[in-house]
Design an enzyme around this catalytic site. Structure first.
Site, PDB file in Angstrom:
ATOM      1  N   GLU A 105       4.070  20.654 -13.581  1.00 15.49           N
ATOM      2  CA  GLU A 105       3.843  20.118 -14.940  1.00 15.49           C
ATOM      3  C   GLU A 105       5.064  20.341 -15.811  1.00 15.49           C
ATOM      4  O   GLU A 105       5.645  21.437 -15.811  1.00 15.49           O
ATOM      5  CB  GLU A 105       2.617  20.817 -15.540  1.00 15.49           C
ATOM      6  CG  GLU A 105       1.791  19.924 -16.411  1.00 15.49           C
ATOM      7  CD  GLU A 105       1.133  18.808 -15.601  1.00 15.49           C
ATOM      8  OE1 GLU A 105       1.715  17.708 -15.565  1.00 15.49           O
ATOM      9  OE2 GLU A 105       0.059  19.049 -15.020  1.00 15.49           O
ATOM     10  N   HIS A 106       5.402  19.314 -16.562  1.00 14.86           N
ATOM     11  CA  HIS A 106       6.560  19.344 -17.459  1.00 14.86           C
ATOM     12  C   HIS A 106       7.829  19.706 -16.699  1.00 14.86           C
ATOM     13  O   HIS A 106       8.668  20.462 -17.182  1.00 14.86           O
ATOM     14  CB  HIS A 106       6.329  20.315 -18.630  1.00 14.86           C
ATOM     15  CG  HIS A 106       5.450  19.719 -19.688  1.00 14.86           C
ATOM     16  ND1 HIS A 106       5.917  18.839 -20.632  1.00 14.86           N
ATOM     17  CD2 HIS A 106       4.110  19.832 -19.920  1.00 14.86           C
ATOM     18  CE1 HIS A 106       4.918  18.451 -21.431  1.00 14.86           C
ATOM     19  NE2 HIS A 106       3.814  19.032 -21.001  1.00 14.86           N
ATOM     20  N   ASP A 156       3.888   9.713 -13.571  1.00 15.25           N
ATOM     21  CA  ASP A 156       2.604   9.009 -13.679  1.00 15.25           C
ATOM     22  C   ASP A 156       2.627   7.655 -12.969  1.00 15.25           C
ATOM     23  O   ASP A 156       1.715   7.310 -12.211  1.00 15.25           O
ATOM     24  CB  ASP A 156       2.230   8.811 -15.153  1.00 15.25           C
ATOM     25  CG  ASP A 156       2.194  10.119 -15.920  1.00 15.25           C
ATOM     26  OD1 ASP A 156       2.143  11.179 -15.279  1.00 15.25           O
ATOM     27  OD2 ASP A 156       2.223  10.075 -17.162  1.00 15.25           O
ATOM     28  N   SER A 213      -4.057   6.780 -18.139  1.00 14.41           N
ATOM     29  CA  SER A 213      -4.627   5.440 -18.310  1.00 14.41           C
ATOM     30  C   SER A 213      -3.517   4.442 -18.633  1.00 14.41           C
ATOM     31  O   SER A 213      -3.594   3.278 -18.234  1.00 14.41           O
ATOM     32  CB  SER A 213      -5.684   5.442 -19.417  1.00 14.41           C
ATOM     33  OG  SER A 213      -5.125   5.881 -20.633  1.00 14.41           O
ATOM     34  N   SER A 214      -2.481   4.888 -19.330  1.00 14.55           N
ATOM     35  CA  SER A 214      -1.406   3.948 -19.670  1.00 14.55           C
ATOM     36  C   SER A 214      -0.621   3.551 -18.425  1.00 14.55           C
ATOM     37  O   SER A 214      -0.278   2.382 -18.243  1.00 14.55           O
ATOM     38  CB  SER A 214      -0.496   4.521 -20.759  1.00 14.55           C
ATOM     39  OG  SER A 214       0.102   5.709 -20.341  1.00 14.55           O
ATOM     40  N   GLY A 241      -6.727   8.422 -23.141  1.00 16.02           N
ATOM     41  CA  GLY A 241      -6.305   9.530 -23.999  1.00 16.02           C
ATOM     42  C   GLY A 241      -6.705  10.889 -23.464  1.00 16.02           C
ATOM     43  O   GLY A 241      -6.713  11.879 -24.195  1.00 16.02           O
ATOM     44  N   ALA A 242      -7.025  10.966 -22.173  1.00 11.82           N
ATOM     45  CA  ALA A 242      -7.483  12.228 -21.578  1.00 11.82           C
ATOM     46  C   ALA A 242      -6.407  12.885 -20.723  1.00 11.82           C
ATOM     47  O   ALA A 242      -6.650  13.895 -20.073  1.00 11.82           O
ATOM     48  CB  ALA A 242      -8.734  11.969 -20.733  1.00 11.82           C
ATOM     49  N   TYR A 281       5.706  16.759 -27.374  1.00 16.30           N
ATOM     50  CA  TYR A 281       6.196  16.457 -26.028  1.00 16.30           C
ATOM     51  C   TYR A 281       7.730  16.301 -26.047  1.00 16.30           C
ATOM     52  O   TYR A 281       8.436  16.881 -25.226  1.00 16.30           O
ATOM     53  CB  TYR A 281       5.522  15.185 -25.501  1.00 16.30           C
ATOM     54  CG  TYR A 281       5.885  14.812 -24.081  1.00 16.30           C
ATOM     55  CD1 TYR A 281       5.110  15.217 -23.001  1.00 16.30           C
ATOM     56  CD2 TYR A 281       7.023  14.051 -23.816  1.00 16.30           C
ATOM     57  CE1 TYR A 281       5.447  14.876 -21.695  1.00 16.30           C
ATOM     58  CE2 TYR A 281       7.371  13.696 -22.521  1.00 16.30           C
ATOM     59  CZ  TYR A 281       6.580  14.110 -21.469  1.00 16.30           C
ATOM     60  OH  TYR A 281       6.918  13.763 -20.183  1.00 16.30           O
ATOM     61  N   GLU A 325       6.763   2.096 -20.725  1.00 19.71           N
ATOM     62  CA  GLU A 325       6.298   3.297 -21.439  1.00 19.71           C
ATOM     63  C   GLU A 325       7.433   3.902 -22.280  1.00 19.71           C
ATOM     64  O   GLU A 325       7.251   4.233 -23.450  1.00 19.71           O
ATOM     65  CB  GLU A 325       5.805   4.319 -20.403  1.00 19.71           C
ATOM     66  CG  GLU A 325       5.285   5.597 -20.980  1.00 19.71           C
ATOM     67  CD  GLU A 325       3.769   5.652 -21.002  1.00 19.71           C
ATOM     68  OE1 GLU A 325       3.129   4.939 -20.210  1.00 19.71           O
ATOM     69  OE2 GLU A 325       3.238   6.409 -21.814  1.00 19.71           O
TER      70      GLU A 325
HETATM   71  C1  GLA Z   1       2.833  13.381 -19.214  1.00 21.84           C
HETATM   72  C2  GLA Z   1       4.039  12.513 -18.877  1.00 21.84           C
HETATM   73  C3  GLA Z   1       4.589  12.860 -17.500  1.00 21.84           C
HETATM   74  C4  GLA Z   1       4.819  14.363 -17.374  1.00 21.84           C
HETATM   75  C5  GLA Z   1       3.576  15.136 -17.827  1.00 21.84           C
HETATM   76  C6  GLA Z   1       3.805  16.628 -17.830  1.00 21.84           C
HETATM   77  O1  GLA Z   1       1.777  13.062 -18.362  1.00 21.84           O
HETATM   78  O2  GLA Z   1       3.672  11.152 -18.886  1.00 21.84           O
HETATM   79  O3  GLA Z   1       5.786  12.140 -17.271  1.00 21.84           O
HETATM   80  O4  GLA Z   1       5.954  14.771 -18.080  1.00 21.84           O
HETATM   81  O5  GLA Z   1       3.169  14.744 -19.120  1.00 21.84           O
HETATM   82  O6  GLA Z   1       3.994  17.073 -16.533  1.00 21.84           O
END
Ligand code: GLA
Length: 358
Positions: A16-17, A151, A106-107, A101-102, A203, A139
């Site tokens: 994540e991140h 994503d 979804s995008s 938005g969860a 973010y 995006e």
């Molecule tokens: C969102 C972003 C991803 C990623 C995550 C965190 O989902 O769309 O690209 O950075 O946050 O891991």
């Protein structure tokens, strides 16, 4: 001709991140998906329809000209045109069961379904990775959310029964076996209903913290940073952000190795350590996510963490099948006690990525 594609949302198992720092991530595609049915129409308008709402915009729209959910559609048209495709007037019908938005992408599901359907309708012959890149440009460059590659790649390239090990430096991928039912396991998704958005400032702030840490180390991203480098990051906040990114990439490698060995029940410690790192070092969790994770672990989950961008959205919990009810009840009673709306809890199934359905 009418072309119809379906593209799924995703859950990130771990990593994540780190995608925007050229890191390794391990998401999988959900069964929940968005479908896009594309048909040519006379004129130079795109008419996008979703659940009784209709939004029309010019094929030649530029970033900023279309807002709301239609911006993701307009962004794909814009990115394809920017790559040289001639896009005619279109009618695009959309439907989706991906929670919006969860933090379940979804995008990306919307972008990938539209990109795939348009590529076939226009005979562009784009590869899954090229489609994911078009979707990501929609995006990043049209909608303006500064997200990484995870994503759209997960939505395009997921395979059922597998998680996708994605190296965000070069977009190379490897399918990693993730057979939950064969191991008597359930991966619960806990939608906290706490508000989540990637477009907002937090973010982007985390991204720039990482960029500042990398720059101080003379690197373009933190992917190449080593533990011994950390003391050289002088700002304490930036140092903690870098600590998260480095430790998270290591956890992704550990989880992939454990899954390769066919031991999915053994990844719990890494999932939970990821949450602690996101909560304390990266500071992207929130009370609702922490409460879900704590309750799941207290009821016997093997591991639990927030998933996605954070600040709300969903947590995941890896649970033995026999403990599912206990975990659900514990989470709901923790929410009830705090006076929060009940969480939506469902079992995630690693599923097939985007594909043509008609
Ligand atoms: C969102 C972003 C991803 C990623 C995550 C965190 O989902 O769309 O690209 O950075 O946050 O891991």
């Amino acid at each position: 001709m009418t072309v119809r594609w379906a593209a799924p949302g995703r859950v990130n198992l771990i990593g994540e991140h780190v995608d925007y720092q050229d890191g390794l991530v391990l998401p999988f595609a959900l069964a929940q998906h968005t479908s896009a049915t594309v048909e040519r129409r006379a004129g130079d308008q795109v008419v996008a329809r979703s659940r009784g709402q209709e939004n029309a915009f010019a094929v030649s729209s530029s970033p900023g000209e279309v807002e709301g959910w239609a911006a993701y559609v307009a962004g794909v048209v814009w990115a394809l045109r920017d790559e040289g495709a001639a896009v005619p007037g279109l009618t695009i019908d959309l439907d989706s069961d991906v929670p919006v938005g969860a933090g379940l992408s979804s995008s990306a599901a919307l972008e990938c379904a539209v990109a795939g359907a348009l590529s076939d309708e226009l005979d562009l012959g784009l590869s899954p990775t090229a489609l994911a890149t078009i979707a990501r440009r929609a995006e990043n460059d049209y909608v303006g959310a500064p997200t990484g590659a995870m994503d759209q790649m997960a939505s395009m390239l997921g395979e059922s029964g597998h998680a996708l090990l994605l190296d965000c430096r070069d977009l190379s991928t490897r399918q990693v076996p993730f057979d939950l039912s064969g191991a008597g396991l359930t991966l619960l998704v806990i939608d906290t209903h706490a508000e989540h958005s990637n477009v907002g400032g937090a973010y982007a702030d985390r991204r720039s913290d990482c960029e500042a840490a990398a720059a101080q180390l003379g690197l373009s991203t933190l992917r190449d940073a080593e533990v011994g480098d950390l003391p050289r990051v002088t700002d304490a906040v930036h140092r903690r952000r870098a600590q998260h990114v480095m430790s998270e990439i290591a956890r992704v490698q550990e989880v992939a190795t454990i899954l390769d060995a066919g031991r999915p029940a053994d990844i719990g410690a890494q999932l939970s350590a990821s949450h602690v790192s996101l909560r304390d070092d990266f500071e992207v969790s929130c009370d609702e996510l922490d409460a879900a994770v704590d309750a799941a672990l207290a009821a016997g989950a093997l591991g639990a963490r927030m998933t996605g961008g954070g600040f709300g959205g969903c947590a995941i919990a890896l649970v033995r099948d026999g403990d599912v009810t206990a975990v659900e009840q514990r989470v709901q009673s923790a929410y009830d006690r705090r006076g929060w709306r009940a969480a939506d809890i469902f079992a995630a199934t690693p599923s097939h990525g985007a594909h043509r359905v008609g």
